[in-house]
Design a protein around this motif. Structure first.
Motif, short mmCIF file in Angstrom:
data_model
loop_
_atom_site.label_atom_id
_atom_site.label_comp_id
_atom_site.label_asym_id
_atom_site.label_seq_id
_atom_site.Cartn_x
_atom_site.Cartn_y
_atom_site.Cartn_z
N LEU A 31 -13.32 -2.33 0.37
CA LEU A 31 -12.62 -3.55 -0.03
C LEU A 31 -11.45 -3.15 -0.93
O LEU A 31 -11.66 -2.46 -1.92
CB LEU A 31 -13.55 -4.49 -0.79
N SER A 32 -10.27 -3.60 -0.58
CA SER A 32 -9.10 -3.34 -1.43
C SER A 32 -9.07 -4.37 -2.55
O SER A 32 -9.81 -5.36 -2.54
CB SER A 32 -7.82 -3.43 -0.60
N ASP A 33 -8.17 -4.16 -3.50
CA ASP A 33 -8.00 -5.14 -4.58
C ASP A 33 -7.56 -6.49 -4.01
O ASP A 33 -8.00 -7.54 -4.48
CB ASP A 33 -6.98 -4.64 -5.60
N ALA A 34 -6.71 -6.46 -2.99
CA ALA A 34 -6.25 -7.70 -2.36
C ALA A 34 -7.41 -8.41 -1.67
O ALA A 34 -7.51 -9.65 -1.72
CB ALA A 34 -5.14 -7.40 -1.36
N ASP A 35 -8.31 -7.63 -1.04
CA ASP A 35 -9.51 -8.22 -0.42
C ASP A 35 -10.35 -8.93 -1.47
O ASP A 35 -10.84 -10.04 -1.26
CB ASP A 35 -10.36 -7.14 0.26
N ARG A 36 -10.54 -8.27 -2.62
CA ARG A 36 -11.38 -8.85 -3.67
C ARG A 36 -10.75 -10.12 -4.25
O ARG A 36 -11.44 -11.09 -4.56
CB ARG A 36 -11.61 -7.82 -4.78
#
Length: 200
Positions: A135-140
């Motif tokens: 999970l990327s920061d954008a996903d989170r």
């Protein structure tokens, strides 16, 4: 018989001597070299937050200081006995680390101080998915916008998207357009997540 190599470096004659960097002895009226460190009784004492303040003395004055220094000065009998126990200080409660949803780890919860330090940093790490998908920061951020858990699957994602669109869309609110910003955030988050590797 002459030696071929350089002479071995001699160790300091007195234990605790620190190479002088131009410090003078802190004793009043003394101009000797301040080569021996002693706790500053009037300053900050060593403790959990650091080593405290130090004073520097020449050999004669450090001997005089050591001769009159009493670590237990000002303590009660019970405090002296507590300080002399082998594990003194380990069982008392200390400052807690930053709060986490699962609770707040404390030094007293650990046998090994290195485990406590590891727990401090582990508590700050974002939780990984159970299936191991990254999970990327954008996903989170998108999951947070949809109020979804990191382990949500594609079906949960679609169901949550449909639920929030019905909640915020003007056609479902009698033409009320006050939720347009929230609706746009939901659409942006869903659009991002449906193409993310974790939801492929």
């Amino acid at each position: 018989m002459a030696s071929d190599g350089p002479a071995p470096k001699r160790s300091p004659r007195f234990h605790g001597r620190v190479e002088n960097n131009g410090r003078l002895c802190d004793a009043d009226g003394c101009f000797g070299d301040g080569e021996f460190r002693a706790p500053n009784i009037d300053g900050k004492r060593p403790g959990f937050d650091g080593p405290g303040d130090w004073r520097w003395y020449c050999l004669d004055h450090i001997r005089a200081f050591n001769g009159g220094y009493n670590f237990f000065a000002g303590m009660t009998t019970d405090q002296i006995e507590a300080a002399q126990r082998p594990l003194a200080g380990w069982e008392r409660e200390t400052r807690a680390f930053s709060a986490t949803p699962a609770g707040t780890p404390k030094w007293a919860d650990f046998v090994d101080p290195l485990d406590a330090i590891g727990a401090k940093f582990a508590a700050r790490m974002p939780r990984a998915r159970a299936d191991g998908r990254p999970l990327s920061d954008a996903d989170r951020r998108a999951l947070k916008a949809l109020e979804l858990d990191v382990d949500s699957d594609r079906r949960t994602l679609r169901a949550r998207y449909a639920e929030l669109v019905r909640l915020y869309h003007p056609d479902r609110n009698g033409g009320d357009r006050s939720h347009e910003r929230a609706l746009q955030a939901v659409i942006t988050a869903y659009t991002h997540l449906k193409g993310a590797p974790a939801f492929a």
